[in-house]
Design an enzyme around this catalytic site. Sequence first.
Site, PDB file in Angstrom:
ATOM      1  N   TYR A   3      -3.895  -1.272  -9.300  1.00  0.00           N
ATOM      2  CA  TYR A   3      -5.017  -1.353  -8.370  1.00  0.00           C
ATOM      3  C   TYR A   3      -5.994  -2.478  -8.720  1.00  0.00           C
ATOM      4  O   TYR A   3      -7.156  -2.234  -9.044  1.00  0.00           O
ATOM      5  CB  TYR A   3      -5.710   0.011  -8.287  1.00  0.00           C
ATOM      6  CG  TYR A   3      -4.841   1.013  -7.539  1.00  0.00           C
ATOM      7  CD1 TYR A   3      -5.019   1.245  -6.182  1.00  0.00           C
ATOM      8  CD2 TYR A   3      -3.813   1.684  -8.187  1.00  0.00           C
ATOM      9  CE1 TYR A   3      -4.198   2.131  -5.495  1.00  0.00           C
ATOM     10  CE2 TYR A   3      -2.993   2.572  -7.516  1.00  0.00           C
ATOM     11  CZ  TYR A   3      -3.191   2.784  -6.170  1.00  0.00           C
ATOM     12  OH  TYR A   3      -2.375   3.654  -5.481  1.00  0.00           O
ATOM     13  N   HIS A  10      -3.724  -7.956  -5.344  1.00  0.00           N
ATOM     14  CA  HIS A  10      -2.761  -9.051  -5.537  1.00  0.00           C
ATOM     15  C   HIS A  10      -1.885  -9.140  -4.296  1.00  0.00           C
ATOM     16  O   HIS A  10      -1.716  -8.169  -3.564  1.00  0.00           O
ATOM     17  CB  HIS A  10      -1.918  -8.815  -6.800  1.00  0.00           C
ATOM     18  CG  HIS A  10      -1.213  -7.498  -6.810  1.00  0.00           C
ATOM     19  ND1 HIS A  10      -1.821  -6.337  -7.244  1.00  0.00           N
ATOM     20  CD2 HIS A  10       0.027  -7.141  -6.408  1.00  0.00           C
ATOM     21  CE1 HIS A  10      -0.975  -5.331  -7.122  1.00  0.00           C
ATOM     22  NE2 HIS A  10       0.158  -5.784  -6.609  1.00  0.00           N
ATOM     23  N   VAL A  11      -1.345 -10.346  -4.090  1.00  0.00           N
ATOM     24  CA  VAL A  11      -0.526 -10.599  -2.903  1.00  0.00           C
ATOM     25  C   VAL A  11       0.858 -11.037  -3.368  1.00  0.00           C
ATOM     26  O   VAL A  11       0.989 -11.829  -4.301  1.00  0.00           O
ATOM     27  CB  VAL A  11      -1.180 -11.708  -2.030  1.00  0.00           C
ATOM     28  CG1 VAL A  11      -0.291 -12.064  -0.851  1.00  0.00           C
ATOM     29  CG2 VAL A  11      -2.561 -11.277  -1.561  1.00  0.00           C
ATOM     30  N   TYR A  60       0.867  -1.171   0.000  1.00  0.00           N
ATOM     31  CA  TYR A  60       0.000   0.000   0.000  1.00  0.00           C
ATOM     32  C   TYR A  60       0.906   1.222   0.000  1.00  0.00           C
ATOM     33  O   TYR A  60       1.764   1.327   0.878  1.00  0.00           O
ATOM     34  CB  TYR A  60      -0.925   0.031   1.215  1.00  0.00           C
ATOM     35  CG  TYR A  60      -2.035   1.024   0.985  1.00  0.00           C
ATOM     36  CD1 TYR A  60      -3.073   0.743   0.117  1.00  0.00           C
ATOM     37  CD2 TYR A  60      -2.001   2.272   1.600  1.00  0.00           C
ATOM     38  CE1 TYR A  60      -4.072   1.680  -0.125  1.00  0.00           C
ATOM     39  CE2 TYR A  60      -3.002   3.212   1.352  1.00  0.00           C
ATOM     40  CZ  TYR A  60      -4.032   2.907   0.496  1.00  0.00           C
ATOM     41  OH  TYR A  60      -5.014   3.828   0.238  1.00  0.00           O
TER      42      TYR A  60
HETATM   43  P1  M7G Z   1       2.470  -3.578  -7.034  1.00  0.00           P
HETATM   44  O1  M7G Z   1       2.513  -3.624  -5.562  1.00  0.00           O
HETATM   45  O2  M7G Z   1       1.159  -3.163  -7.652  1.00  0.00           O
HETATM   46  O3  M7G Z   1       3.537  -2.600  -7.632  1.00  0.00           O
HETATM   47  O4  M7G Z   1       2.885  -5.020  -7.526  1.00  0.00           O
HETATM   48  P2  M7G Z   1       5.115  -2.570  -7.691  1.00  0.00           P
HETATM   49  O5  M7G Z   1       5.466  -2.922  -9.120  1.00  0.00           O
HETATM   50  O6  M7G Z   1       5.436  -1.130  -7.418  1.00  0.00           O
HETATM   51  O7  M7G Z   1       5.647  -3.512  -6.679  1.00  0.00           O
HETATM   52  C1  M7G Z   1       2.697  -5.447  -8.837  1.00  0.00           C
HETATM   53  C2  M7G Z   1       3.605  -6.622  -9.061  1.00  0.00           C
HETATM   54  O8  M7G Z   1       3.312  -7.188 -10.326  1.00  0.00           O
HETATM   55  C3  M7G Z   1       5.083  -6.211  -9.088  1.00  0.00           C
HETATM   56  O9  M7G Z   1       5.825  -7.047  -8.230  1.00  0.00           O
HETATM   57  C4  M7G Z   1       5.466  -6.349 -10.559  1.00  0.00           C
HETATM   58  O10 M7G Z   1       6.817  -6.753 -10.743  1.00  0.00           O
HETATM   59  C5  M7G Z   1       4.499  -7.407 -11.055  1.00  0.00           C
HETATM   60  N1  M7G Z   1       4.171  -7.271 -12.473  1.00  0.00           N
HETATM   61  C6  M7G Z   1       3.934  -6.125 -13.132  1.00  0.00           C
HETATM   62  N2  M7G Z   1       3.615  -6.394 -14.422  1.00  0.00           N
HETATM   63  C7  M7G Z   1       3.271  -5.387 -15.425  1.00  0.00           C
HETATM   64  C8  M7G Z   1       3.642  -7.760 -14.584  1.00  0.00           C
HETATM   65  C9  M7G Z   1       3.383  -8.615 -15.694  1.00  0.00           C
HETATM   66  O11 M7G Z   1       3.069  -8.223 -16.811  1.00  0.00           O
HETATM   67  N3  M7G Z   1       3.493  -9.955 -15.427  1.00  0.00           N
HETATM   68  C10 M7G Z   1       3.864 -10.437 -14.201  1.00  0.00           C
HETATM   69  N4  M7G Z   1       3.967 -11.767 -14.058  1.00  0.00           N
HETATM   70  N5  M7G Z   1       4.115  -9.632 -13.156  1.00  0.00           N
HETATM   71  C11 M7G Z   1       4.001  -8.298 -13.333  1.00  0.00           C
END
Ligand code: M7G
Length: 333
Positions: free
Chosen positions: A270, A273-274, A265
């Site tokens: 949005y 997801h965990v 957070y």
């Molecule tokens: P977040 O907490 O929304 O944002 O986590 P963060 O990127 O600032 O941590 C989203 C998570 O999804 C992150 O750990 C990203 O590395 C992962 N992620 C993002 N994208 C666009 C993808 C994707 O296309 N495929 C997969 N497998 N993971 C993704």
Amino acid sequence: MSDVAANREGDTPENEESQLNAKRAKCDVTDGQGDHGEGEPACKRNILSGFVTSQILNDSAREKKIFVHGKLDNQEAVVIMEKTPIREENLAEIFSGSRLELDMRNDIYSTYRLQAPAHLSEIKTTVVCPATENHVKKYRRQETFLVEEREDDYGSITLPYVEKLCLGVQWVYNILEKKAESERVVYEDQDPEVGFILLPDFKWDQKQTDDLYLIAIVNKRNIKSLRDLTSEHLPLLQNIFQKGQEVILERYKLPASKLRVYLHYQPSYYHLHVHFTRLSYDAPGCGVERAHLLADVIQNLQFKCDYYRSATLYFPLSAEHGLLNKFKEAGRL
Ligand code: M7G
């Protein structure tokens, strides 16, 4: 700012997202076909050969990582490159099959430049294209500020921002609808209420479990973040916690005591997801200012059904993050 980026900023988020999806779909089709009519399989084609660098957004010699902003086929792009860990099972081949050049020798000490066989010197590379201005900001090294978000701040500042300006979640829907990454799914529970898909985060190359990183994406599409959670979601959270841990134990031989299971957070995306990461891995964003352990989230909701709707929450935002400006404009920072 480039014209392309400037034009995009003027677009509504919906337009921007649908344009991006159309472009992505086009890429998916060509990249998924295996052959481009140039006699070269898509997976082997070096789409980065025409990449034009405009700036280095961030780099870390310690983490052996670089974030580059530039243009790919005239579209804004971000490329992230990261040297991968040296794996034990490759040692014999590295020792026997490399070129070794002496740098210096002194007493019992000597240093060398070792050139490992090409297939053992891969660089994990992530490409975001077309990248929005928000992607560029996300990856740019910046000063960060701790923000206090009270219950009413969420409704008046954060929610309006999230609904209009945050990064799109089409990639999440593609996973849920099996339009992308279906071969990477580690576990799926199809239940519409408590179900989820567990798959490797794209930050993890799955070559070793030292930096294990999976994400569980919920099937339900109306839960944006931790803020939306109430005790009504306990069965969903407990299901993710329990099944996620079971699957990781079975598949990667890592017990729950070796895992850090948490939510961000603010998240970047949005759709709830965990994150499942290995405890010994200092994963980006696992600090106390951003990560909320799923076990704590479950407990807090058991104590108070609307805990996260009414709590004051703290989180870091980088200097250029749009939400930070909104908090400033509202006099909350
Ligand atoms: P977040 O907490 O929304 O944002 O986590 P963060 O990127 O600032 O941590 C989203 C998570 O999804 C992150 O750990 C990203 O590395 C992962 N992620 C993002 N994208 C666009 C993808 C994707 O296309 N495929 C997969 N497998 N993971 C993704």
